[in-house]
Design an enzyme around this catalytic site. Structure first.
Site, short mmCIF file in Angstrom:
data_model
loop_
_atom_site.label_atom_id
_atom_site.label_comp_id
_atom_site.label_asym_id
_atom_site.label_seq_id
_atom_site.Cartn_x
_atom_site.Cartn_y
_atom_site.Cartn_z
N ASP A 450 0.84 -1.20 0.00
CA ASP A 450 0.00 0.00 0.00
C ASP A 450 0.88 1.25 0.00
O ASP A 450 2.09 1.21 0.27
CB ASP A 450 -0.86 -0.04 1.28
CG ASP A 450 -2.13 0.77 1.19
OD1 ASP A 450 -2.28 1.55 0.24
OD2 ASP A 450 -2.98 0.63 2.10
N ASP A 520 -10.83 2.01 -2.76
CA ASP A 520 -11.32 1.75 -1.40
C ASP A 520 -12.84 1.82 -1.36
O ASP A 520 -13.45 1.48 -0.35
CB ASP A 520 -10.75 2.79 -0.43
CG ASP A 520 -9.37 2.41 0.06
OD1 ASP A 520 -8.91 1.30 -0.28
OD2 ASP A 520 -8.75 3.20 0.78
#
Ligand code: DGJ
Length: 704
Positions: A450, A520
């Site tokens: 990430d 997301d």
């Protein structure tokens, strides 16, 4: 032979299965682009190769159609290359200096400055079956002093004679990535770019051009995608002479760098393609190319469970075990622990950078959970964010000098974190070492990598060490080197690229990543838009999609489990809900969908995608995947809302053999046998009534 050189007319002709690409050496010695589109006879095109003069204000119109024009002399269009020589001269005059063709699919055009020992090689690698050409450049400095590069594009793609040029691209923001946009260009430049240090969610380095009439299934489309995960720029410039030039490469903004004497620079690859069959055909060419030439592997996508939305930072061994048991019950194959397993990471305010297992959360170590997960028949994956650091961390306390920062500035924090300067050799080594340690200490099969902030203040705290602006470039090159090295050391580990959602997905990182976290935003309806835009450029085999809660945490939308599963089954299926709270009925239903997914995943992963219907134009979204051998197909259809008196719409399919018979199973006991022609012309009834409806339809060829 895909590449030929016509000696008499000085024309280079690149021929793919369904396109021609022509350029030649004109009488002023520059390499002039001539044509790109449907196949033509190169020998007929000699008259295109003339230096053109219009007026003293537009003295050399051909310079705006150069294959790779350096700034200098009469060039006023966006330059491919802009340099300052050691003596301060800023005028670059590149002339044709021969060609090399060592392999039938590869061509190198050599350019050299008229006076200075600066060589520029234009590389072309042709993929005839996908109608694609990869282009990049190498620039070599043979001068006794450094040459400063102020702009170095990977390539310029030219389309010269459409009556109108429409640019299609994606835009967005966090939780709303990959939104499609189309604009007819007027004269001037439209610039798509990232200045944020990574690919970014606001734009993505991919473009498509048509004349304003192409559709999903018809019309000529020219397109390209750049393989670079740092600051990038694609400028679509319509000139006043009706030409379109799309230049692309590393962003010149704050990006100048020097090439030392005797050294070379190689640009990222900018891939371009042409398609005669609309945007659907374009995407299938890009998808096939990515499978064949970009992605590191083609392993079957495992059904994963990720506990982030269930527990966020409140990770502990007991809760994770409970989730793992539930996940195994519904058929999950890979259990992934996200953020919160390491250091003092109880919120986003501390711990990033301290990659040791948190002893309060895992008193007996991480293996207690890994062993449990493995005993349940799943493999184990874990989240990392190696480029970031919280100021409240042991790593930052030990190495405050490792972060991007200018000496006189405090530095911006985003999500309470700073960014490590990955361009520094010691930082690169730290990341390689801790990742190697993690992967060799534990039985980990999957890494989610990430990055949750943009790059700011790209300097070094110690003013004596301030370096070239090329830190922007070094960060990305070191990232690629780390991923490449980790893949070599751990060939069985799979990697996912994530940057707070889909902010680092491009043809550069996809050479190292098995899969990608595209947003997301896991609301299944918003996802249909995001996934649609994503598949314009990128292969659905890498597109990870999770089933999460209803009502959804981001927008409060309620959708049935069927809709949420069907939306996620169009890519790599994951489950991200708190399944410990799911009822027995929900778990049983989920188990059934997971089983269905396992039966169709080879089609969605390896097959061809046809986008049948879009929520941008109707209340039905539908995608069809057709196996490469044509024996099977699967359709996912969704109705977001039922509107006033709407009549039942039939969905016409694509990609089938018109004369073959197919068994069509809509999953509601309505299995019928019909010809491909009927399915593609008359279509299938969807039987939708109401909001939030969805259906998966399986199609199998019965005449083999
Ligand atoms: C952003 C990612 O996109 C999420 O899936 C999750 O991993 C969080 N970061 C964790 O901080």
């Amino acid at each position: 032979m895909p590449i030929s050189y016509l000696e008499e007319s000085h024309i280079f002709a690149i021929r793919t299965a369904r396109s021609s690409y022509l350029f030649g050496i004109n009488d002023s010695g520059t390499v002039q682009h001539l044509y790109w589109g449907s196949p033509v006879h190169a020998g007929d095109c000699a008259d295109l190769l003339r230096a053109k003069h219009h007026s003293s204000f537009d003295a050399a119109v051909d310079r705006e159609t150069e294959e790779y024009g350096g700034w200098g002399g009469l060039l006023y269009a966006e330059p491919a290359l802009k340099v300052t020589f050691g003596d301060g001269v800023r005028d670059l005059l590149l002339r044709y200096d021969g060609y090399l063709m060592d392999k039938p699919e590869e061509l190198v055009i050599r350019l050299a400055d008229e006076y200075y020992a600066l060589k520029v090689n234009l590389h072309y690698r042709v993929f005839p079956e996908f109608d694609l050409i990869e282009r990049y450049v190498t620039i070599t400095n043979g001068e006794p002093s450094a040459v400063r590069i102020e702009q170095a594009m990977s390539a310029i793609w030219s389309v010269l004679s459409l009556p109108a040029y429409r640019l299609t691209h994606v835009t967005g923001r966090w939780a709303g990535e990959y939104q499609l946009r189309s604009d007819v260009l007027s004269e001037g430049k439209k610039v798509l770019e990232s200045r944020r240090g990574f690919t970014g969610p606001h734009a993505n380095p991919w473009f498509a051009i048509d004349d304003g009439t192409a559709s999903e299934t018809s019309g000529h489309v020219w397109f390209g995608a750049l393989g670079w995960s740092g600051n990038w720029k694609i400028a679509a410039e319509k000139t006043t002479f009706g030409h379109l030039r799309v230049s692309g490469g590393i962003n010149d903004f704050d990006g100048s760098f020097a090439i030392a004497p005797g050294e070379s620079y190689t640009s990222p690859v900018f891939t371009g393609g042409f398609c005669e069959n609309g945007f659907g055909g374009m995407s299938r060419q890009l998808h096939r190319y990515q499978k064949a030439a970009i992605l590191p592997g083609s392993r079957e996508r495992k059904v994963l469970y990720n506990s982030w939305e269930a527990t966020e930072f409140a990770v502990n061994v007991q809760d994770q075990k409970v989730l793992a048991h539930k996940a195994a019950r519904i058929g999950v194959e890979r259990f992934v622990v996200d953020d919160g397993w390491f250091g003092a990471r109880n919120s986003d305010r501390a711990g990033l950078g301290d990659w040791q297992v948190n002893p309060q959360k895992f008193p007996k170590g991480l293996n207690e959970l890994i062993d449990e997960v493995k005993s349940l028949g799943m493999d184990f994956g874990i989240w990392v964010e190696p480029e970031s650091v919280n100021p409240d961390s042991d790593l930052y306390r030990a190495h405050p000098e490792w972060v991007y920062q200018f000496p006189t500035r405090a530095g911006s924090q985003l999500r309470n974190q700073l960014l490590l300067n990955l361009g520094l050799p010691e930082v690169k080594q730290f990341v390689l070492d801790f990742m190697t340690n993690l992967l060799s200490s534990y039985d980990i099969s999957f890494i989610k990598w990430d990055m949750n902030r943009t790059v700011t203040e790209p300097g070094i705290a110690d003013e004596r060490q301030q370096r070239e602006h090329s830190d922007w470039i070094r960060h990305v090159n070191n990232l690629y080197e780390i991923w490449g090295e980790l893949r070599r050391r751990f060939p069985n580990v799979e990697f996912e690229t994530c940057a707070g959602g889909g902010a680092r997905i491009d043809l550069g990182i996809l050479r190292f990543a098995d899969q990608a976290w595209i947003s997301d935003n896991t609301d299944a309806l918003d996802r249909l838009h995001i996934q649609e835009g994503f598949t314009y450029a990128y292969d659905p085999s890498v597109m990870m999609c999770w089933v999460t809660e209803s009502p959804h945490g981001m927008n409060g939308r309620r959708l049935p489990l069927s809709f949420r599963f069907h939306s996620a089954m169009m890519g790599g299926l994951g489950i991200g809900a708190n399944i410990d709270r799911w009822s027995e009925d929900e778990l049983a239903e989920a188990k059934d969908y997971v089983e269905q997914y396992k039966r169709i995943r080879l089609i969605t992963m390896h097959g061809d995608l046809y986008r049948l219907s879009s929520l941008r134009h109707s209340n039905v979204a539908a995608c069809q995947y057709v196996a490469r051998d044509g024996q099977e197909s699967v359709v996912f259809a969704f109705q977001n809302a039922q509107h006033f008196g709407a009549w039942e719409r039939r969905l016409t399919l694509q990609g089938l053999d018109p004369d073959a018979l197919y068994e069509v199973d809509a999953g509601d006991g309505r299995a019928v046998t019909q010809h491909g022609s009927t399915l593609m012309q008359v279509g299938v009834a969807l039987g939708f009534s109401g909001d939030g409806q969805s259906r998966m339809i399986r199609i199998a060829r019965v005449e083999r």
